[in-house]
Design a protein around this motif. Structure first.
Motif, mmCIF file in Angstrom:
data_model
loop_
_atom_site.group_PDB
_atom_site.id
_atom_site.type_symbol
_atom_site.label_atom_id
_atom_site.label_comp_id
_atom_site.label_asym_id
_atom_site.label_seq_id
_atom_site.Cartn_x
_atom_site.Cartn_y
_atom_site.Cartn_z
ATOM 1 N N LEU A 121 15.454 1.937 -9.159
ATOM 2 C CA LEU A 121 14.736 3.181 -8.909
ATOM 3 C C LEU A 121 14.952 3.567 -7.454
ATOM 4 C CD1 LEU A 121 12.527 5.187 -10.171
ATOM 5 C CD2 LEU A 121 10.975 3.941 -8.690
ATOM 6 N N ILE A 122 15.230 4.837 -7.213
ATOM 7 C CA ILE A 122 15.430 5.345 -5.854
ATOM 8 C C ILE A 122 14.184 6.098 -5.421
ATOM 9 C CG2 ILE A 122 16.766 6.910 -4.393
ATOM 10 C CD1 ILE A 122 19.145 6.392 -6.292
ATOM 11 N N VAL A 123 13.699 5.785 -4.213
ATOM 12 C CA VAL A 123 12.616 6.535 -3.581
ATOM 13 C C VAL A 123 13.238 7.265 -2.396
ATOM 14 C CG1 VAL A 123 10.410 6.406 -2.372
ATOM 15 C CG2 VAL A 123 10.870 4.855 -4.288
ATOM 16 N N GLU A 124 13.270 8.586 -2.475
ATOM 17 C CA GLU A 124 13.893 9.403 -1.429
ATOM 18 C C GLU A 124 13.085 9.369 -0.137
ATOM 19 O OE1 GLU A 124 16.808 10.904 -1.767
ATOM 20 O OE2 GLU A 124 17.054 10.553 -3.900
ATOM 21 N N ALA A 125 13.737 9.610 0.989
ATOM 22 C CA ALA A 125 13.060 9.709 2.284
ATOM 23 C C ALA A 125 11.972 10.773 2.193
ATOM 24 C CB ALA A 125 14.057 10.064 3.377
ATOM 25 N N GLY A 126 10.819 10.481 2.772
ATOM 26 C CA GLY A 126 9.715 11.429 2.780
ATOM 27 C C GLY A 126 8.812 11.364 1.566
ATOM 28 N N GLU A 127 9.177 10.571 0.530
ATOM 29 C CA GLU A 127 8.337 10.442 -0.661
ATOM 30 C C GLU A 127 7.328 9.314 -0.470
ATOM 31 O OE1 GLU A 127 10.650 9.714 -4.171
ATOM 32 O OE2 GLU A 127 11.461 11.733 -4.216
ATOM 33 N N PRO A 128 6.035 9.608 -0.628
ATOM 34 C CA PRO A 128 5.055 8.524 -0.578
ATOM 35 C C PRO A 128 5.286 7.580 -1.758
ATOM 36 C CG PRO A 128 3.997 10.596 -1.170
ATOM 37 C CD PRO A 128 5.433 10.893 -0.899
ATOM 38 N N HIS A 129 5.029 6.297 -1.555
ATOM 39 C CA HIS A 129 5.203 5.341 -2.640
ATOM 40 C C HIS A 129 4.382 4.087 -2.395
ATOM 41 C CE1 HIS A 129 8.276 4.444 0.364
ATOM 42 N NE2 HIS A 129 8.269 3.198 -0.055
ATOM 43 N N GLU A 139 0.824 -1.205 0.000
ATOM 44 C CA GLU A 139 0.000 0.000 0.000
ATOM 45 C C GLU A 139 0.860 1.258 0.000
ATOM 46 O OE1 GLU A 139 -3.402 0.030 -0.027
ATOM 47 O OE2 GLU A 139 -3.339 -2.148 -0.222
ATOM 48 N N MET A 140 0.253 2.392 -0.328
ATOM 49 C CA MET A 140 0.939 3.686 -0.295
ATOM 50 C C MET A 140 1.422 3.944 1.130
ATOM 51 S SD MET A 140 1.744 6.339 -2.266
ATOM 52 C CE MET A 140 0.621 6.347 -3.665
ATOM 53 N N HIS A 141 2.688 4.325 1.264
ATOM 54 C CA HIS A 141 3.270 4.604 2.577
ATOM 55 C C HIS A 141 4.469 5.536 2.419
ATOM 56 C CE1 HIS A 141 5.520 1.139 1.041
ATOM 57 N NE2 HIS A 141 6.519 1.510 1.823
ATOM 58 N N VAL A 142 4.993 6.006 3.547
ATOM 59 C CA VAL A 142 6.121 6.943 3.554
ATOM 60 C C VAL A 142 7.127 6.502 4.612
ATOM 61 C CG1 VAL A 142 6.825 9.331 3.993
ATOM 62 C CG2 VAL A 142 4.640 8.877 2.865
ATOM 63 N N HIS A 143 8.399 6.619 4.278
ATOM 64 C CA HIS A 143 9.475 6.418 5.244
ATOM 65 C C HIS A 143 10.135 7.784 5.437
ATOM 66 C CE1 HIS A 143 9.111 2.080 4.775
ATOM 67 N NE2 HIS A 143 8.987 2.321 3.476
ATOM 68 N N GLN A 144 9.976 8.364 6.595
ATOM 69 C CA GLN A 144 10.470 9.726 6.824
ATOM 70 C C GLN A 144 11.989 9.817 6.878
ATOM 71 O OE1 GLN A 144 8.686 12.381 6.579
ATOM 72 N NE2 GLN A 144 6.757 11.280 6.445
ATOM 73 N N ASP A 145 12.648 8.765 7.358
ATOM 74 C CA ASP A 145 14.088 8.847 7.605
ATOM 75 C C ASP A 145 14.939 7.949 6.716
ATOM 76 O OD1 ASP A 145 13.636 10.664 9.740
ATOM 77 O OD2 ASP A 145 13.129 8.978 11.034
ATOM 78 N N SER A 146 14.324 7.191 5.825
ATOM 79 C CA SER A 146 15.088 6.239 5.013
ATOM 80 C C SER A 146 14.713 6.348 3.546
ATOM 81 C CB SER A 146 14.799 4.796 5.463
ATOM 82 O OG SER A 146 15.180 4.593 6.789
ATOM 83 N N GLU A 147 15.713 6.156 2.677
ATOM 84 C CA GLU A 147 15.413 6.049 1.258
ATOM 85 C C GLU A 147 15.437 4.582 0.869
ATOM 86 O OE1 GLU A 147 18.410 8.287 -0.843
ATOM 87 O OE2 GLU A 147 19.761 6.603 -0.892
ATOM 88 N N HIS A 148 14.752 4.258 -0.224
ATOM 89 C CA HIS A 148 14.717 2.897 -0.756
ATOM 90 C C HIS A 148 15.364 2.891 -2.128
ATOM 91 C CE1 HIS A 148 12.336 1.130 2.301
ATOM 92 N NE2 HIS A 148 11.140 1.244 1.774
#
Length: 76
Positions: free
Chosen positions: A43-51, A8-17
């Motif tokens: 693909l990089i998902v930056e910290a704080g980006e919903p995905h 599901e759509m979620h956010v990691h505030q302190d970590s990138e994926h």
């Protein structure tokens, strides 16, 4: 991940994926655009980006997920 399975759509505030696809296709949705990542692509998902991630196509998707800094889980 099974074809058409996902998270599901979620956010990691302190970590990138970093998603690196080993097999199949992975769709990454940031709420604005949907990108399809195929075998051999990353693909990089930056910290704080919903995905949200979803397997696409007819075959299961296998990917390597690197989280920086690593998330620490506690079962206390």
């Amino acid at each position: 991940m099974l074809a058409h399975g996902g998270a599901e759509m979620h956010v990691h505030q302190d970590s990138e994926h970093v998603f690196y696809v080993l097999k199949g296709e992975l769709q990454v949705d940031d709420g604005k655009t949907k990108k399809v990542v195929t075998k051999g692509q990353a693909l990089i998902v930056e910290a704080g980006e919903p995905h949200q991630v979803t397997g696409t196509g007819s075959m299961d998707c296998e990917y390597l997920l690197v989280t920086c800094p690593p998330a620490i889980f506690s079962h206390d």
